[in-house]
Design an enzyme around this catalytic site. Sequence first.
Site, short mmCIF file in Angstrom:
data_model
loop_
_atom_site.label_atom_id
_atom_site.label_comp_id
_atom_site.label_asym_id
_atom_site.label_seq_id
_atom_site.Cartn_x
_atom_site.Cartn_y
_atom_site.Cartn_z
N ASN A 10 38.43 45.96 44.40
CA ASN A 10 38.37 45.42 43.05
C ASN A 10 38.05 43.93 43.12
O ASN A 10 38.86 43.14 43.61
CB ASN A 10 39.73 45.66 42.36
CG ASN A 10 39.77 45.14 40.95
OD1 ASN A 10 39.31 44.04 40.66
ND2 ASN A 10 40.39 45.91 40.07
N PRO A 11 36.86 43.52 42.65
CA PRO A 11 36.46 42.11 42.76
C PRO A 11 37.42 41.15 42.07
O PRO A 11 37.65 40.05 42.56
CB PRO A 11 35.08 42.06 42.10
CG PRO A 11 34.66 43.46 41.87
CD PRO A 11 35.86 44.34 41.98
N GLY A 12 37.99 41.56 40.93
CA GLY A 12 38.95 40.70 40.23
C GLY A 12 40.20 40.46 41.05
O GLY A 12 40.70 39.34 41.15
N ASP A 67 49.09 47.26 44.21
CA ASP A 67 48.86 48.30 43.22
C ASP A 67 49.54 47.82 41.96
O ASP A 67 50.74 47.53 41.97
CB ASP A 67 49.38 49.67 43.65
CG ASP A 67 48.76 50.77 42.80
OD1 ASP A 67 47.53 50.84 42.74
OD2 ASP A 67 49.51 51.53 42.17
N LYS A 175 47.27 31.27 34.76
CA LYS A 175 47.51 32.70 35.01
C LYS A 175 48.00 32.92 36.44
O LYS A 175 48.91 33.72 36.69
CB LYS A 175 46.24 33.52 34.76
CG LYS A 175 46.49 35.01 34.92
CD LYS A 175 45.24 35.83 34.74
CE LYS A 175 45.54 37.28 35.04
NZ LYS A 175 44.36 38.02 35.42
#
Length: 194
Positions: A10-12, A67, A175
């Site tokens: 997952n690139p994010g 996860d 964030k």
Amino acid sequence: MKEIILATSNPGKIKELEQLLAPTICIPQADLGISDAEETGLSFIENAILKARHASSLANKPALADDSGLVVPSLNGEPGIYSARYAGIKANDEDNIQQLLSKMADLSQEQRQAYFFCAIALMRHAKDPTPLIATGVFHGLISVKPSGTNGFGYDPVFYLNEYQCTAAELPAKIKNRISHRAKALNQLRALLPD
């Protein structure tokens, strides 16, 4: 740990993990030709362990897996461990968001409470009988429409009262200090020997 395999494609997540783990050298599993593990667990923790063990066994190096997903109590915990494929196997972030908003269309603000949950597993080696496990939670509510372009996944509909914006409107610096993933990684750091 100077170098670690990131058990995700997952690139994010890769981008966030690289920022949060600096100065540790992070090697995405795909760079080593390692494909994603099958997520057959019934919890975030089980899936994190499966993914980390898979990457560690194929790379013969320490591996870290995250996860995580969105939990909406009024939807009985959905999308939960199925967050990435909530609208189907081939769904993208926008499809998943639309599926969520559709299911929540008639819910009150109180019923829109939600949280992101992150489980991180660190396998020091493939047969590690005591992987390090850390978790983090990030509370908010689901907005009625997407807003913002930062982040990924459900960030555009994850509203934070404290900041009066969605997670996708937050600067990455903020964030990466307050998210579920940041909290889990801080917990993990406390478990690592100096």
